[in-house]
Motif scaffolding. Structure first.
Motif, short mmCIF file in Angstrom:
data_model
loop_
_atom_site.label_atom_id
_atom_site.label_comp_id
_atom_site.label_asym_id
_atom_site.label_seq_id
_atom_site.Cartn_x
_atom_site.Cartn_y
_atom_site.Cartn_z
N LEU A 89 0.81 -1.21 0.00
CA LEU A 89 0.00 0.00 0.00
C LEU A 89 0.85 1.26 0.00
O LEU A 89 0.57 2.20 -0.75
CB LEU A 89 -0.92 0.01 1.23
CG LEU A 89 -1.53 1.38 1.61
CD1 LEU A 89 -2.46 1.88 0.51
CD2 LEU A 89 -2.27 1.29 2.94
N VAL A 90 1.88 1.29 0.83
CA VAL A 90 2.59 2.54 1.09
C VAL A 90 3.18 3.13 -0.18
O VAL A 90 3.19 4.36 -0.37
CB VAL A 90 3.67 2.32 2.17
CG1 VAL A 90 4.58 3.54 2.27
CG2 VAL A 90 3.01 2.06 3.52
N TRP A 91 3.65 2.29 -1.11
CA TRP A 91 4.25 2.83 -2.34
C TRP A 91 3.24 3.62 -3.17
O TRP A 91 3.62 4.46 -3.98
CB TRP A 91 4.87 1.73 -3.19
CG TRP A 91 3.89 0.83 -3.89
CD1 TRP A 91 3.38 -0.36 -3.43
CD2 TRP A 91 3.30 1.03 -5.18
NE1 TRP A 91 2.50 -0.91 -4.34
CE2 TRP A 91 2.43 -0.08 -5.43
CE3 TRP A 91 3.40 2.02 -6.14
CZ2 TRP A 91 1.69 -0.20 -6.61
CZ3 TRP A 91 2.66 1.89 -7.32
CH2 TRP A 91 1.82 0.79 -7.54
N THR A 92 1.92 3.40 -2.96
CA THR A 92 0.88 4.08 -3.73
C THR A 92 0.40 5.37 -3.09
O THR A 92 -0.41 6.09 -3.68
CB THR A 92 -0.36 3.18 -3.91
OG1 THR A 92 -1.06 3.05 -2.66
CG2 THR A 92 0.02 1.80 -4.42
N VAL B 142 4.21 -4.12 4.98
CA VAL B 142 4.97 -5.01 4.10
C VAL B 142 4.94 -4.37 2.72
O VAL B 142 3.86 -4.17 2.15
CB VAL B 142 4.36 -6.43 4.06
CG1 VAL B 142 5.18 -7.32 3.13
CG2 VAL B 142 4.29 -7.02 5.46
N ASP B 143 6.11 -4.02 2.19
CA ASP B 143 6.12 -3.27 0.94
C ASP B 143 7.44 -3.47 0.21
O ASP B 143 8.22 -4.38 0.55
CB ASP B 143 5.86 -1.79 1.21
CG ASP B 143 4.87 -1.19 0.23
OD1 ASP B 143 5.23 -1.07 -0.95
OD2 ASP B 143 3.76 -0.84 0.65
N GLY B 144 7.69 -2.63 -0.79
CA GLY B 144 8.93 -2.75 -1.55
C GLY B 144 9.16 -1.54 -2.44
O GLY B 144 8.28 -0.70 -2.63
N ASP B 145 10.37 -1.48 -2.95
CA ASP B 145 10.74 -0.46 -3.92
C ASP B 145 10.55 -1.05 -5.31
O ASP B 145 11.32 -1.91 -5.74
CB ASP B 145 12.20 -0.04 -3.71
CG ASP B 145 12.66 1.00 -4.72
OD1 ASP B 145 11.86 1.40 -5.59
OD2 ASP B 145 13.84 1.40 -4.64
N GLY C 190 10.92 5.62 -5.65
CA GLY C 190 11.10 4.34 -4.97
C GLY C 190 10.80 4.42 -3.49
O GLY C 190 11.27 5.33 -2.81
N ALA C 191 10.02 3.48 -3.00
CA ALA C 191 9.66 3.44 -1.58
C ALA C 191 10.72 2.66 -0.81
O ALA C 191 10.57 1.47 -0.51
CB ALA C 191 8.28 2.80 -1.40
N ARG C 192 11.82 3.33 -0.49
CA ARG C 192 12.90 2.69 0.25
C ARG C 192 12.52 2.60 1.72
O ARG C 192 11.86 3.48 2.29
CB ARG C 192 14.20 3.47 0.10
CG ARG C 192 14.63 3.75 -1.32
CD ARG C 192 14.90 2.48 -2.10
NE ARG C 192 16.06 1.75 -1.60
CZ ARG C 192 16.52 0.65 -2.18
NH1 ARG C 192 15.91 0.14 -3.25
NH2 ARG C 192 17.57 0.01 -1.69
N ALA C 193 12.93 1.52 2.35
CA ALA C 193 12.55 1.28 3.74
C ALA C 193 13.02 2.39 4.67
O ALA C 193 12.28 2.79 5.59
CB ALA C 193 13.12 -0.06 4.19
N ASP C 194 14.23 2.92 4.44
CA ASP C 194 14.73 3.95 5.35
C ASP C 194 13.93 5.24 5.25
O ASP C 194 13.73 5.94 6.24
CB ASP C 194 16.21 4.22 5.09
CG ASP C 194 16.52 4.62 3.66
OD1 ASP C 194 15.68 4.41 2.77
OD2 ASP C 194 17.63 5.15 3.43
N ARG D 163 12.59 -5.52 -0.89
CA ARG D 163 11.31 -5.76 -0.22
C ARG D 163 11.56 -5.92 1.27
O ARG D 163 12.62 -6.39 1.68
CB ARG D 163 10.63 -7.00 -0.80
CG ARG D 163 10.12 -6.79 -2.23
CD ARG D 163 9.59 -8.08 -2.84
NE ARG D 163 9.07 -7.84 -4.18
CZ ARG D 163 7.81 -7.61 -4.47
NH1 ARG D 163 6.90 -7.62 -3.51
NH2 ARG D 163 7.42 -7.40 -5.71
N TYR D 164 10.56 -5.57 2.08
CA TYR D 164 10.81 -5.47 3.51
C TYR D 164 9.50 -5.44 4.29
O TYR D 164 8.41 -5.24 3.73
CB TYR D 164 11.58 -4.18 3.81
CG TYR D 164 10.97 -2.99 3.09
CD1 TYR D 164 9.85 -2.32 3.61
CD2 TYR D 164 11.47 -2.56 1.86
CE1 TYR D 164 9.27 -1.27 2.93
CE2 TYR D 164 10.89 -1.51 1.18
CZ TYR D 164 9.80 -0.87 1.71
OH TYR D 164 9.20 0.15 1.03
#
Length: 268
Positions: A131-134, A158-161, A211-215, A259-260
């Motif tokens: 979800l978060v990447w959107t 739970v997401d990814g770049d 890109g939705a990077r975890a950091d 992914r993370y």
């Protein structure tokens, strides 16, 4: 995205995102990585969830952007009392039908994840997958999720770049696309005529367009007031179980992606 306002450009983008996932609803459960196809994968997801959230024990869980209810069912398996929210009615129709056919008491209703309309301090846990990447406005979303969590409650993302990629991943993706175009590999439903272009257009305009990077997400969560923010990049068991349903190149590409899982808590 700075300076945009609801009712302007962001309003149109949100509508496009909603329409895209409404169109994807019909084929959503056909894709590995969306629906659960084996008990091995189900067990891998259960272990990941319990690792970060613990056992359900009747605690209230909110599944945001619940889609056809895949994660909601995983949470229900573990004993959580689950509510799923999504803003695409075709997704909700399939989620409700699935829950009914499986005899699950899961509530699914329409809502915007940035404005859930839920009461303050309601849920013990919130879970989101891909979800978060959107998100158009993650700061607003995270503040909203903080609001509806109970003090001491936990958020699991739970997401990814899906944008930036290293050389190996770019090479594998190009080869996969060539093989799909030549009919040598079965194309993903997301790559159907027109859908890939829509997906790319949306991706270029969301907050995490680079890109939705975890950091980056972890930093935004801390700024929103969350504590105990932890990044877990070990999703190997889930990816290994999913790989059995993909061709070699797709499985390789997924394994190379960033992914993370990220867990965070609302202060008590």
């Amino acid at each position: 995205m700075d300076g945009q306002v609801a009712g302007g450009e962001n309003y149109g983008l949100r509508d496009e995102i909603k329409a895209y996932w409404s169109a994807r609803a019909e084929s959503f459960d056909q894709s590995p990585g969306h629906e659960i196809f084996t008990e091995t994968e189900r067990s891998a997801w259960h272990r990941l969830i319990v690792k970060h959230l613990g056992a359900g024990e009747g605690r209230r869980a909110l599944d945001l952007a619940s889609g056809t209810g895949v994660v909601s069912h995983l949470m229900d398996d573990l004993g959580f009392e689950v509510t799923g929210l999504d803003w695409a009615e075709p997704m909700l129709e399939r989620a409700r039908a699935k829950a009914k056919s499986r005899g699950r008491m899961i509530s699914f209703r329409m809502a915007d994840v940035e404005n859930t309309m839920e009461l303050d301090d309601t849920y013990d846990v919130i879970v989101t997958r891909h979800l978060v990447w959107t998100l158009v406005d993650p700061e607003k979303a995270f503040a909203e999720w903080m609001r509806v969590l109970k003090p001491g409650g936990t958020l699991l993302i739970v997401d990814g770049d899906f944008v930036s990629a290293n050389f190996a991943e770019r090479l594998v993706k190009r080869l996969t696309k060539l093989l799909e175009g030549g009919g040598l590999l079965k194309a993903d439903p997301a790559h159907a005529p027109g859908m890939a272009e829509i997906h790319s257009s949306i991706l270029s305009r969301v907050y995490f367009s680079k890109g939705a990077r975890a950091d980056k997400i972890a930093a935004l969560l801390k700024n929103a007031g969350f504590e105990h923010v932890e990044i877990d990049e070990n999703l190997r068991d889930v990816h290994k179980a999913q790989a059995h349903h993909w061709n070699f190149f797709k499985a390789l590409s997924r394994g190379l992606q960033h992914r993370y899982a990220i867990s965070a808590s609302k202060p008590r």
